[in-house]
Design a protein around this motif. Structure first.
Motif, short mmCIF file in Angstrom:
data_model
loop_
_atom_site.label_atom_id
_atom_site.label_comp_id
_atom_site.label_asym_id
_atom_site.label_seq_id
_atom_site.Cartn_x
_atom_site.Cartn_y
_atom_site.Cartn_z
N MET A 133 31.34 22.83 34.88
CA MET A 133 31.18 24.14 35.60
C MET A 133 32.28 23.98 36.96
SD MET A 133 27.31 25.01 36.18
CE MET A 133 27.61 26.80 37.00
N ALA A 134 32.49 22.98 37.16
CA ALA A 134 33.66 22.70 38.23
C ALA A 134 35.01 23.08 37.78
CB ALA A 134 33.49 21.22 38.97
N VAL A 135 35.13 22.52 36.59
CA VAL A 135 36.37 22.71 35.84
C VAL A 135 36.80 24.23 35.62
CG1 VAL A 135 37.80 22.14 33.75
CG2 VAL A 135 36.70 20.46 34.98
N SER A 136 35.72 24.95 34.98
CA SER A 136 35.56 26.45 34.61
C SER A 136 35.93 27.35 35.86
CB SER A 136 34.57 26.85 34.13
OG SER A 136 34.53 26.20 32.68
N PHE A 137 35.40 26.71 36.82
CA PHE A 137 35.40 27.43 38.09
C PHE A 137 36.75 27.37 38.86
CE2 PHE A 137 35.02 28.21 42.72
CZ PHE A 137 34.46 29.69 42.70
N ALA A 138 37.48 26.01 38.58
CA ALA A 138 38.90 25.99 39.03
C ALA A 138 39.88 26.85 38.02
CB ALA A 138 39.26 24.49 39.02
N GLY A 139 39.44 27.04 37.08
CA GLY A 139 40.07 27.80 36.10
C GLY A 139 40.23 29.21 36.46
N ALA A 140 38.76 29.71 36.66
CA ALA A 140 38.73 31.19 37.17
C ALA A 140 39.28 31.44 38.61
CB ALA A 140 37.21 31.48 37.31
N VAL A 141 39.35 30.40 39.31
CA VAL A 141 40.20 30.63 40.62
C VAL A 141 41.59 30.82 40.28
CG1 VAL A 141 40.59 29.45 42.98
CG2 VAL A 141 38.48 29.25 42.05
N THR A 142 42.12 30.07 39.61
CA THR A 142 43.51 29.96 39.02
C THR A 142 43.92 31.16 38.42
OG1 THR A 142 43.54 27.64 38.60
CG2 THR A 142 45.34 28.75 37.68
N VAL A 143 43.10 31.81 37.33
CA VAL A 143 43.43 33.07 36.83
C VAL A 143 43.27 34.17 37.91
CG1 VAL A 143 42.27 34.80 35.17
CG2 VAL A 143 42.52 32.43 34.61
#
Length: 312
Positions: A133-143
């Motif tokens: 979830m931490a990795v995915s949330f970082a990805g969502a923030v980047t997008v």
């Protein structure tokens, strides 16, 4: 035998979750077309009405009957919160904020699902789920950041997107216990119908917009009702019945990455390097959160093996 059944259930649940995520990602492309001709409440009601009609036909053909009384509390709560209020709030919020801001705020939802699931449902929080979830949330923030350069945001728009995230989270957590008492089709059909009834105050606006909307917008609204609503919410319920709310919430982090790819293919919107990198992070995090620890599998296999007899 039990291991084979468990693996088959896991594969079917993963496949159902993938169908939901893929169709929900496609919904963002369709909403762009329908949202230009329909107001937020009218679009939500039209989408839910089409979905309820499709689900009602399938429910009648399968003769599944009414859900048991114990399931109705979760069905009604998820219907009002997730099918109804969430769709109106998200449609309205995305008219007032840029796509990147909307993605950032709405993607708080899976984190809220994890917290609520642990608190209210007793869902476990294994390290792999938290790391994914931490990795995915970082990805969502980047997008989100990569898409936030050209638009403007309003306080009301941000609050509406936050409301959408909160109602989505509470709706998923409310739906989980109902799935232990009723079938996925029953929960989805009557949840969708509840959401449509909650949106009836927008009926006049729907009639007004439909009389002036181009055929493409109306077809997109019907598509939203049949596929991202009727089909995707049913496959979601099927998968949710076989895993925890926290793990299912983490799965939805694949949506931003798929939206980027679909917008690229369908709308010709070429993503930048930062957007692509964020999408890759989203998918990587989902893969980690849905994986099962190898050590646990080895331990179970070792426990199943017969132990050699001790030689005196």
């Amino acid at each position: 035998m039990m291991s084979t059944v468990r693996n088959r259930s896991h594969i079917l649940g993963t496949g159902a979750a993938a169908v939901s995520v893929l169709l929900w990602a496609s919904a963002f492309v369709s909403i762009r077309s329908a949202g230009s001709a329909y107001s937020p409440g009218a679009l939500a009601l039209g989408r839910l009405a089409a979905g309820a009609l499709a689900l009602g036909v399938i429910w009648a053909v399968r003769r599944e009957g009414l859900p048991p009384r114990a399931a109705w509390r979760g069905i009604l709560l998820s219907g009002v919160l997730w099918f109804g209020l969430y769709m109106v709030a998200l449609n309205w919020g995305e008219q007032r904020v840029d796509a990147g801001t909307a993605a950032l705020v709405v993607n708080v939802g899976p984190l809220l699902i994890a917290l609520l699931g642990a608190r209210l449902l007793g869902d476990p929080m294994p390290p792999r789920l938290l790391a994914g979830m931490a990795v995915s949330f970082a990805g969502a923030v980047t997008v989100g950041l990569s898409m936030s350069g050209g638009g403007g945001s309003s306080v009301l728009g941000v609050l509406l997107c936050l409301l959408a995230a909160v109602t989505y989270a509470f709706g998923v957590v409310a739906q989980k216990p109902a799935l232990g008492r009723a079938t996925p089709l029953q929960v989805t059909t009557f949840g969708c119908l509840t959401g449509a009834l909650a949106c009836l105050p927008f009926a006049g606006q729907l009639v007004h917009d439909a009389a002036r909307a181009p055929a493409s917008a109306t077809l997109n609204m019907v598509y939203l009702g049949i596929f991202p609503t009727a089909l995707a919410f049913t496959t979601w319920a099927y998968a949710l019945a076989r895993t925890t709310a926290s793990r299912m919430g983490a799965t939805t982090y694949a949506v931003p990455a798929l939206v980027v790819l679909m917008s690229w293919a369908a709308l010709g919107e070429v993503p930048g390097v930062l957007t692509l990198a964020g999408g890759v992070l989203c998918l990587a995090g989902v893969a980690v959160s849905r994986s099962r620890a190898r050590d646990a599998r080895v331990a179970r296999a070792a426990a199943a093996e017969p132990r050699p007899e001790k030689v005196p």
